[in-house]
Design an enzyme around this catalytic site. Sequence first.
Site, short mmCIF file in Angstrom:
data_model
loop_
_atom_site.label_atom_id
_atom_site.label_comp_id
_atom_site.label_asym_id
_atom_site.label_seq_id
_atom_site.Cartn_x
_atom_site.Cartn_y
_atom_site.Cartn_z
N ASN A 67 6.78 22.58 -11.84
CA ASN A 67 6.07 21.30 -11.77
C ASN A 67 5.25 21.14 -10.48
O ASN A 67 4.30 20.37 -10.46
CB ASN A 67 7.03 20.13 -11.92
CG ASN A 67 8.26 20.26 -11.06
OD1 ASN A 67 8.97 21.26 -11.13
ND2 ASN A 67 8.49 19.28 -10.23
N SER B 220 8.89 16.43 -22.47
CA SER B 220 8.78 15.01 -22.14
C SER B 220 7.37 14.54 -22.49
O SER B 220 6.38 15.12 -22.02
CB SER B 220 9.04 14.84 -20.64
OG SER B 220 8.97 13.48 -20.30
N CYS C 107 7.87 13.15 4.19
CA CYS C 107 7.54 11.75 4.38
C CYS C 107 7.00 11.08 3.12
O CYS C 107 6.84 9.88 3.07
CB CYS C 107 6.58 11.56 5.56
SG CYS C 107 7.47 11.07 7.06
#
Lengths: 395, 129
Positions: free
Chosen positions: A150, A198, A323
């Site tokens: 992914n 999905s 982050c």
Amino acid sequence: MIYADNAATTKMCKVSIEAMTDCIEKFWGNPSSLYAFGQNAAEKLNQARKTIAECIGADSAEIYFTSGGSESDNQAIISAANIGAKKHKKHIISSTFEHHAVLHALKKLEKENFEIELLDVHENGIILPQQISDAIRNDTCLVTVMFANNEIGTIQPITEIGRICHDKKVIFHTDAVQATGHLPINVVEQNIDMLSMSAHKFNGPKGIGVLYVRRGVPLTTLIEGGAQERGKRAGTENVPAIMGMAAALKESCYNMAKSNKKLIELREKIIDGLSKIPYSVLNGDKKNRLPGNVNFCFEGIEGESLLLLLDDRGICASSGSACTSGSLDPSHVLLAIGRPHEVAHGSLRLSIDENISEADVGYIVRSVTEIVDYLRNLSPLWKDKITGKRKFFLI
Amino acid sequence: MALYSEKVMDHFRNPRNVGSIENADGVGEVGNEKCGDIMRIYLKIDNDVVTDVKFETFGCASAIASSSMATELIKGKNLSEVMHLTNKAVTEALDGLPAHKLHCSVLAEEAIRAAIEDYFHKNQIEYIS
Ligand SMILES: Cc1ncc(COP(=O)(O)O)c(C=O)c1O
Ligand SMILES: [Zn+2]
């Protein structure tokens, strides 16, 4: 807005929206109800099951509807583990760069005394079939390797891995969430025993997915209740979403060849453009990757800043920086292909679809180049690197 | 809803006091490359007053905005005040930060303190930290 984050989710296509609204308006009965109005919904459900089965070379009876990729992965892994445990086989083979839905499910099994072996994916982000043959033991109950990654988009040798597992009689599951609707899949030819997909990754609705399970592989029920999905997944079916998913998959598979040809051309243009940025590196194999996936690391860059400045220019992208994730560690995928922490913070993933134009590609490359340059000039780190006080990781 | 307040985005997009000061009276650097945030602060000090301040930051938007805001907060201030700048003051001036980003504002406080300590050290001034 230029949406270049299709690996995160995709926009629903028109036929999918139409299939859903059609269902909501006309077929909103409960498929378990006996009267004709309920059975009309059941009929739609069966059609959708058949459509999806055909797209991957499976049989309708082998399709189980779930809430999405995560649930499919969990159910597949837990089922295989239960089958293994009955035969005292508790060794599972996977890879270091699987999605967390797989890795965390495996982590849980480790606490139940399963032995989890995660194979190295090398710097190009591809497993060698030989690694699988070497790793399989008498007590191996499952091999689970993703179809395409992914983050870096690399495509795994699924057919070869399937053949090895088939020969050694080990269950083979693949998380094909990023591949379904984007790459040709045939579960019979590729010897796939279980496959997760999905809908929202192929222009269908969110919160709906499929677990394909080859006939004869017994599933463990995770959600107990009614007899839906042949007793393997309770709960009134989300018929509108299922119909939307089937329509989207059919459309994606129909357009695949043409769309991929265009995407690969655009992808190569982006890769060529971004490669010109000094101290940058492409993550993942150059050719053997999803048609729409581009993933780079830029030395001396923190990913979140890059993403927000791209957002200011109307470009939606993503990053594996710590982050952006709220955790302190950068992407496990980038670490798995050997990028040091320092470099993994400066990653950028662009996942394009066919709505992107050539002009958009030029704009993306220009924007990234300018922002990287701007952020480096703001950075004490960069100053130290170019004056030789600190070392470069990338050459 | 955006991830950050308008103030944070303003300081991130248009950071104040970017750059370095040649022959600065104090320089402080904190953070490390592995964690993904590094801040360097340069101070010009006259008669215990911060007459000029510049910064360079490698890091996320929160780190850049915190450095920018911190430099604004200490410019023209007396050292005794500057010594007591807290990350809380920086965060408040930015109209808040998401919880997992607070550590980036702590870096701004630490970088300024490091720069003042460097100044004290260079000038052999006794101080209690
Ligand atoms: C490879 C892979 N597996 C599993 C998932 C989880 O899918 P879902 O969001 O449908 O649960 C994703 C989605 O991010 C994915 O990319
Ligand atoms: Zn940060």
